[in-house]
Scaffold this motif. Structure first.
Motif, PDB file in Angstrom:
ATOM      1  N   SER A  78       0.851  -1.058  -0.159  1.00 14.93           N
ATOM      2  CA  SER A  78      -0.139  -0.108  -0.086  1.00 14.93           C
ATOM      3  C   SER A  78       0.872   1.147   0.080  1.00 14.93           C
ATOM      4  O   SER A  78       1.943   1.103   0.453  1.00 14.93           O
ATOM      5  CB  SER A  78      -0.865   0.008   1.154  1.00 14.93           C
ATOM      6  N   MET A  79       0.358   2.163  -0.687  1.00 11.05           N
ATOM      7  CA  MET A  79       1.136   3.481  -0.671  1.00 11.05           C
ATOM      8  C   MET A  79       0.331   4.836  -0.244  1.00 11.05           C
ATOM      9  O   MET A  79      -0.975   4.797  -0.676  1.00 11.05           O
ATOM     10  CB  MET A  79       1.669   3.709  -2.130  1.00 11.05           C
ATOM     11  N   PHE A  81       0.532   8.666  -0.766  1.00 11.95           N
ATOM     12  CA  PHE A  81       1.304   9.717  -1.643  1.00 11.95           C
ATOM     13  C   PHE A  81       1.399  10.983  -0.978  1.00 11.95           C
ATOM     14  O   PHE A  81       0.405  11.434  -0.272  1.00 11.95           O
ATOM     15  CB  PHE A  81       0.553   9.840  -2.999  1.00 11.95           C
ATOM     16  N   ALA A  85      -3.557  11.739  -3.453  1.00 10.86           N
ATOM     17  CA  ALA A  85      -3.995  10.960  -4.530  1.00 10.86           C
ATOM     18  C   ALA A  85      -5.489  10.253  -4.261  1.00 10.86           C
ATOM     19  O   ALA A  85      -5.593   9.147  -4.522  1.00 10.86           O
ATOM     20  CB  ALA A  85      -3.033   9.782  -4.974  1.00 10.86           C
ATOM     21  N   LEU A  86      -6.172  11.150  -3.546  1.00 11.88           N
ATOM     22  CA  LEU A  86      -7.661  10.249  -3.263  1.00 11.88           C
ATOM     23  C   LEU A  86      -8.430  10.515  -4.441  1.00 11.88           C
ATOM     24  O   LEU A  86      -8.093  11.545  -5.134  1.00 11.88           O
ATOM     25  CB  LEU A  86      -8.082  11.200  -1.991  1.00 11.88           C
ATOM     26  N   TYR A  87      -9.508   9.706  -4.743  1.00 12.08           N
ATOM     27  CA  TYR A  87     -10.388   9.711  -5.968  1.00 12.08           C
ATOM     28  C   TYR A  87     -11.254  10.999  -5.446  1.00 12.08           C
ATOM     29  O   TYR A  87     -12.082  10.748  -4.652  1.00 12.08           O
ATOM     30  CB  TYR A  87     -10.864   8.407  -5.981  1.00 12.08           C
ATOM     31  N   PHE A  98     -11.976   1.229  -1.843  1.00 12.27           N
ATOM     32  CA  PHE A  98     -11.602   0.850  -3.496  1.00 12.27           C
ATOM     33  C   PHE A  98     -10.832  -0.421  -3.368  1.00 12.27           C
ATOM     34  O   PHE A  98     -10.902  -1.111  -4.191  1.00 12.27           O
ATOM     35  CB  PHE A  98     -11.047   2.124  -3.829  1.00 12.27           C
ATOM     36  N   PRO A  99      -9.667  -0.447  -2.854  1.00  9.33           N
ATOM     37  CA  PRO A  99      -8.618  -1.677  -2.847  1.00  9.33           C
ATOM     38  C   PRO A  99      -9.429  -2.831  -2.417  1.00  9.33           C
ATOM     39  O   PRO A  99      -9.203  -3.842  -3.093  1.00  9.33           O
ATOM     40  CB  PRO A  99      -7.562  -1.407  -1.826  1.00  9.33           C
ATOM     41  N   MET A 101     -12.750  -3.414  -2.996  1.00 10.19           N
ATOM     42  CA  MET A 101     -13.422  -3.572  -4.121  1.00 10.19           C
ATOM     43  C   MET A 101     -12.753  -4.262  -5.319  1.00 10.19           C
ATOM     44  O   MET A 101     -13.049  -5.190  -5.931  1.00 10.19           O
ATOM     45  CB  MET A 101     -14.082  -2.510  -4.494  1.00 10.19           C
ATOM     46  N   ARG A 146      -7.130   4.330   3.314  1.00  9.10           N
ATOM     47  CA  ARG A 146      -7.144   3.502   2.223  1.00  9.10           C
ATOM     48  C   ARG A 146      -5.942   2.543   2.225  1.00  9.10           C
ATOM     49  O   ARG A 146      -6.190   1.218   1.749  1.00  9.10           O
ATOM     50  CB  ARG A 146      -7.085   4.382   0.905  1.00  9.10           C
ATOM     51  N   ARG A 150      -6.512  -2.828   3.494  1.00  7.26           N
ATOM     52  CA  ARG A 150      -6.283  -3.984   2.700  1.00  7.26           C
ATOM     53  C   ARG A 150      -5.281  -5.087   3.575  1.00  7.26           C
ATOM     54  O   ARG A 150      -4.883  -5.951   2.986  1.00  7.26           O
ATOM     55  CB  ARG A 150      -5.617  -3.508   1.232  1.00  7.26           C
TER      56      ARG A 150
ATOM     57  N   GLY B 241      -0.584  10.846 -10.087  1.00  9.70           N
ATOM     58  CA  GLY B 241      -0.555  10.038  -8.727  1.00  9.70           C
ATOM     59  C   GLY B 241      -1.786   9.350  -8.506  1.00  9.70           C
ATOM     60  O   GLY B 241      -1.869   8.243  -7.935  1.00  9.70           O
ATOM     61  N   ILE B 242      -2.899   9.813  -8.782  1.00 10.49           N
ATOM     62  CA  ILE B 242      -4.207   9.173  -8.576  1.00 10.49           C
ATOM     63  C   ILE B 242      -4.469   7.926  -9.262  1.00 10.49           C
ATOM     64  O   ILE B 242      -4.687   6.823  -8.947  1.00 10.49           O
ATOM     65  CB  ILE B 242      -5.158  10.201  -8.919  1.00 10.49           C
ATOM     66  N   MET B 248      -1.746   0.703  -7.479  1.00 12.57           N
ATOM     67  CA  MET B 248      -1.178   0.271  -6.303  1.00 12.57           C
ATOM     68  C   MET B 248      -2.425  -0.468  -5.440  1.00 12.57           C
ATOM     69  O   MET B 248      -2.342  -1.328  -4.747  1.00 12.57           O
ATOM     70  CB  MET B 248      -0.795   1.576  -5.207  1.00 12.57           C
ATOM     71  N   ASP B 249      -3.596   0.124  -5.634  1.00 10.45           N
ATOM     72  CA  ASP B 249      -4.882  -0.482  -4.871  1.00 10.45           C
ATOM     73  C   ASP B 249      -5.436  -1.536  -5.652  1.00 10.45           C
ATOM     74  O   ASP B 249      -6.387  -2.131  -5.421  1.00 10.45           O
ATOM     75  CB  ASP B 249      -6.019   0.643  -4.959  1.00 10.45           C
TER      76      ASP B 249
END
Lengths: 335, 348, 288
Positions: A78-79, A81, A85-87, A98-99, A101, A146, A150, B241-242, B248-249
């Motif tokens: 997992s990273m 950032f 880097a959120l959606y 999300f991960p 899913m 996030r 996982r 990055g997104i 990564m996810d």
């Protein structure tokens, strides 16, 4: 959770050698920090571990499995950032989910896990908001949430605190350390801030121009820097370096003394100098001293030092704390 | 500007600007007025546009006489389908160029060159048969032409670095339609040559001329470079990055494209669609040349009014208003987003 | 820096678009070149074979060609001068503060969204008609008994008028957007330095607008070289036809595929000269 092993990892981009060849073993459950000035290749090294960039040559193993050719999704890391880097189009809940899913976890398990993580990170009341409606610190928490749901093999952090203001940064630092203690997870953390590195790390990796300069515990690096670069980079204010005749007296090309290891003495000290200016921090004072042959030195005096600019003072370095370096910048150690 | 403007200057500017705005808009306004007049009143419009009575009869007559509903249906079908088809091609392409740019031209390997050559040769056989009714001489000329020219050119375009590909796509938009009209016209016009009764499926009545099968792909091809360019500039603004976070996810490329990138770029995709909508709605060259009845769009519908039969001005005006009103509204709503597409991203 | 995997995926994601565009741009062009050297008349199927350069020879000898080439250039140049000069002024005006700016902006931009066939017919019949048109009405109002027959006497000018009306909003919209991207602080700095309005225009605005103006000129050129519907539906092709129209009439009226193809190639060469500049222009912006 995981051991990450880098074997002769090389990254070349066009004519630019970014990482000339790195060997490193990250131990299970360890908090390791990559630190160095900007452009030193620390982020690249992290992205190579993540699989977001290709290596030119070398091998990366996670728990003994060669993942060199494995896509990021397959590495189970997992990273977090720097930009979080959120959606932006998904709610906090969806972001954290999300991960899971993507891993096709059943709906009800996802819900339980997301809520668990949210509770741990104090995000429960924000679950239905969009990232745009959150503060920087909250976004940071979502990014961490996030990452943790996982249960990855290891966590990668790419300068996660550099977009926060100073007060929040200190808080988040403590929270991440707490998280590490609770989870006992392997964490790789990249920062340019040596204070962050010193306070958080089990071990620090100092990088300069793609080369690993030294790997060791914070106090190792502080007390026994292997190179001139490490000596200068770790510690604040910076170590004083003295060359020339004074260094030769110690049979070295350069000697280094940290500001906190120089005492202001009454009477005749080793070096005489004149105060140029003083920085008062309350608990300490930093004196900038013009010290003749020794050059310009920074000296840390405890408490509220009363000297004024142009005052003459005598300085005495702690002889046990003088670091000696040869002409190549490598430490000279007397056995 | 932080500096406050004097009241007199504001009044002066208001008068000048409104005068110019009204002059620019006047032809449209005038058409709208004529559309609501009886045919005989329409001819004396300048003298008495206010004094004569208003009527809606022209709209009914236009619908009755030239079946407006069918034309607007045709236009909508062509515009919507071609836009969707364009997106199917353009989203992966724009993603590729924005997030996996090719830094330097690739050298095609030999195997690929040969495969493409064979594929090219098959295309040529097809075209050769099509155009020459089995005349071998022409067939071989066509073969040589394609092998020497088209196949290497396509390979070259594919293997360019990203900015090269983008510029090449832009340059395809600059090819004048006059240069492509002749072969396209001939391909569209050929009946019963390739589209014949093959037993298991009878295509002998199939023709590209005046059909949606011809117009929709054609319209897509016309605007594809603009769609790709515009999407590319919007995608470039999305932080990479997104997408990396998604990777990564554990997201696959499909999920990265359709769950992360597409929803994030939705405003950009919408503006792209709007521009495409306006351009294809108003397209006239190919519509006038390649349609005449069944798949004819509104451009063609209006051109029918160029040869007057009897009194027709009020009807021309009514038809014109009906043809332009929908797209004018769309244009007004999207004017700010269109600039980037209209300049290929050179002005934002 | 994308990974190898991403690059490979990217290459294949790009292929469909490149393939269809390559087919679209190279196949017809190759066939046009091929036809240009053939004797190929749809109404004379017996007369076939190689024509050598005779299609080009006859095309160049055709008086229509030179007239239409001149028309093409005049139409492009005239419209560009009108729309760029008008566009700069209009953009400067719309960038000011006044009441109802949003509405005026909508009024000004409207003509760009009108389909070419509509604007051509509306201008020809409702505005510029010698008897019943608006211009004729205005002339009569000022006492003239013989209003001008615009499309009859000045067909090229009339077409240019219609086209300028359509493209002026384009230039104005682009230049206005460019103006609004001018740094506010730069405006304030100029005001602090006591810059006069004229000097402000000369030393700050024009240099700032130089690039968008070039873009407008080049893009308009591409579109204006291919003006077709306006000429066809106003039936002035015989007098004010351009190259595109000539190719069309060679194909449609003379049914001479070979000649039409030769004309098409000439149009391609002309457009390529222009687009070479445009590609270089836009290419520079790509890096940023």
């Amino acid at each position: 959770m995981a051991v990450i092993k880098l074997e002769n990892v090389r990254k070349v981009f066009g004519d630019a050698v970014i990482i000339p060849g790195a060997d490193l073993e990250i131990r299970d459950g360890e908090f390791i920090v990559f630190v160095g000035p900007s452009g030193c290749g620390k982020s690249t090294l992290l992205r190579l571990i993540a699989g977001l960039e290709d290596m030119t040559s070398g091998v990366i193993k996670i728990d003994g499995r060669d993942v060199t050719e494995v896509a990021p999704a397959g590495r189970e890391l997992s990273m977090v950032f720097q930009s979080y880097a959120l959606y932006p189009h998904m709610s906090v809940r969806k972001n954290i989910a999300f991960p899971l899913m993507m891993a096709k976890m059943p709906e009800d398990q996802i819900k339980a896990k997301v809520e668990g993580a949210a509770a741990k990170l104090n995000l429960t009341q924000y679950l239905d908001r969009k990232p745009g409606q959150l503060s920087g610190g909250q976004r940071q928490r979502v990014a961490i949430g996030r990452a943790i749901v996982r249960q990855p093999k290891a966590f990668l952090f790419d300068e996660p605190l550099s977009n926060l203001d100073a007060a929040l940064r200190v808080n988040m630092r403590v929270e991440i350390m707490q998280m590490h203690q609770d989870m006992k997870a392997t964490m790789v953390y990249v920062t340019h801030d040596q204070v962050e590195a010193m306070t958080m790390a089990d071990r620090i990796v100092v990088l300069d121009r793609g080369n690993i300069q030294q790997v060791g515990s914070p106090l190792d690096l502080y007390n026994k820097p292997d190179t001139l670069f490490v000596a200068g980079f770790i510690g604040s204010p910076k170590m004083n370096f003295i060359t020339g005749a004074i260094a030769e007296k110690h049979k070295a090309a350069t000697i280094g003394v940290r500001p906190e290891h120089i005492d202001v003495v009454s009477g005749k000290g080793e070096w005489q100098g004149k105060i140029l200016l003083t920085e008062h921090l309350g608990s300490d004072s930093f004196l900038h001293v013009e010290a003749g042959d020794a050059g310009r030195l920074v000296v840390r005096a405890p408490g509220e030092f009363s000297g004024k600019p142009n005052d003459k003072i005598s300085l005495k370095p702690d002889p046990a704390r003088i670091h000696k370096f040869d002409a190549q910048g490598l430490a000279i150690r007397s056995k | 500007m932080a500096i406050k403007q004097s009241r007199n200057k504001t009044i002066f500017l208001t008068i000048v600007a409104w005068a110019i705005g009204i002059i620019m808009f006047f032809p449209i306004f005038w058409t709208a007025v004529a559309a609501f007049k009886t045919e005989s009143d329409a001819y004396s419009l300048p003298q008495n546009w206010l004094s004569t009575p208003w009527t809606l009869e022209n709209f009914a007559i236009v619908q009755e006489r030239s079946d407006y509903i069918r034309y607007i249906f045709n236009t909508t079908v062509i515009v919507v389908l071609s836009t969707l088809l364009g997106l199917v091609f353009a989203i992966p392409a724009a993603w590729s160029m924005a997030f996996a740019p090719n830094p330097e031209p690739r050298k095609p390997t030999n195997a690929k060159t040969w495969l493409t050559m064979i594929f090219g040769a098959l295309v040529i056989c097809f075209l050769g048969l099509y155009f020459t009714d089995w005349k071998p001489v022409n067939f071989f000329v066509g073969l040589a032409l394609l092998l020497i020219f088209v196949v290497p050119a396509s390979l070259w375009a594919w293997n360019q670095n990203t900015s090269g590909t983008l510029l090449w796509m832009l340059s395809t938009k600059m090819m004048p339609p006059a240069g492509a009209l002749i072969p396209i016209y001939l391909i569209f016009n050929r009946n019963g040559l390739i589209f014949k009764d093959w037993g298991w499926i009878n295509l002998s009545h199939f023709t590209l001329m005046d059909s949606f099968w011809g117009m929709v792909p054609l319209m897509t091809l016309l605007n594809l470079p603009i769609i790709i360019w515009m999407l590319f500039t919007y995608f470039k603004e999305i932080p990479v990055g997104i997408l990396e976070a998604a990777r990564m996810d554990g997201a696959s490329l499909w999920n990265e494209l359709y769950r992360v990138l597409t929803p994030m770029a939705l405003p950009g995709i919408a503006s792209t669609c709007l521009l495409n909508l306006i351009l294809s709605w108003n397209e006239a060259f190919w519509s006038l040349n390649l349609t005449n009845k069944f798949a004819a769009p509104l451009s063609f519908f209006i051109s029918e009014y160029s040869s007057p039969e009897g009194q027709f001005w009020a009807k021309l005006s009514a038809a014109s208003i009906m043809a332009i009103a929908p797209i004018l509204v769309v244009g007004w709503f999207s004017q700010k987003q269109l600039v980037r597409g209209l300049t290929f991203g050179a002005v934002k | 820096m994308a990974t190898k995997q991403a690059l490979v995926l990217g290459k294949w994601a790009l292929l469909p678009s490149v393939a269809v565009l390559a087919a679209w741009s190279f196949v017809p062009l190759a066939l046009t070149i091929y036809f240009a050297f053939l004797r190929y008349n749809l109404q004379d199927p017996e007369n076939t074979g190689w024509a050598g350069f005779s299609n080009f020879y006859y095309f160049f000898k055709d008086p229509y060609f030179w007239k239409d080439l001149l028309n093409t250039i005049l139409l492009v140049a005239g419209t560009i001068v009108t729309t760029v000069v008008g566009g700069v002024l209009l953009a400067l005006l719309l960038d000011q503060k006044f009441w109802g700016r949003g509405i005026v902006r909508l009024l000004v931009i409207a003509p760009f969204f009108i389909m070419p066939t509509v604007s051509a017919l509306v201008w020809k019949n409702l505005i510029m008609h010698p008897v019943f048109g608006l211009f004729a009405g205005i002339q009569r109002f000022f006492g003239s008994h013989q209003p001008i027959d615009w499309f009859g006497k000045f067909p090229l000018f009339s077409v240019g008028m219609v086209v300028s009306w359509q493209w002026l909003p384009y230039a104005a919209l682009i230049l206005l957007t460019a103006l609004q991207s001018l740094d506010e602080e730069q405006k304030d700095a100029a005001a602090m330095d006591g810059t006069s309005t004229l000097n402000y225009f000369r030393y700050i605005l024009l240099p700032h607008l130089a690039r968008p103006i070039t873009v407008v000129i080049l893009i308009e050129t591409i579109f204006l070289l291919n003006i077709f519907a306006e000429i066809k539906v106003t039936s002035v092709g015989g007098f004010a036809g351009n190259l595109t129209y000539l190719v069309f009439s060679q194909l449609n009226d003379a049914t001479d595929v070979g000649m039409a193809a030769a004309g098409g190639l000439i149009a391609v060469v002309l457009a390529n000269i222009v687009s070479a500049f445009l590609v270089r222009m836009v290419g520079k912006n790509l890096e940023a």
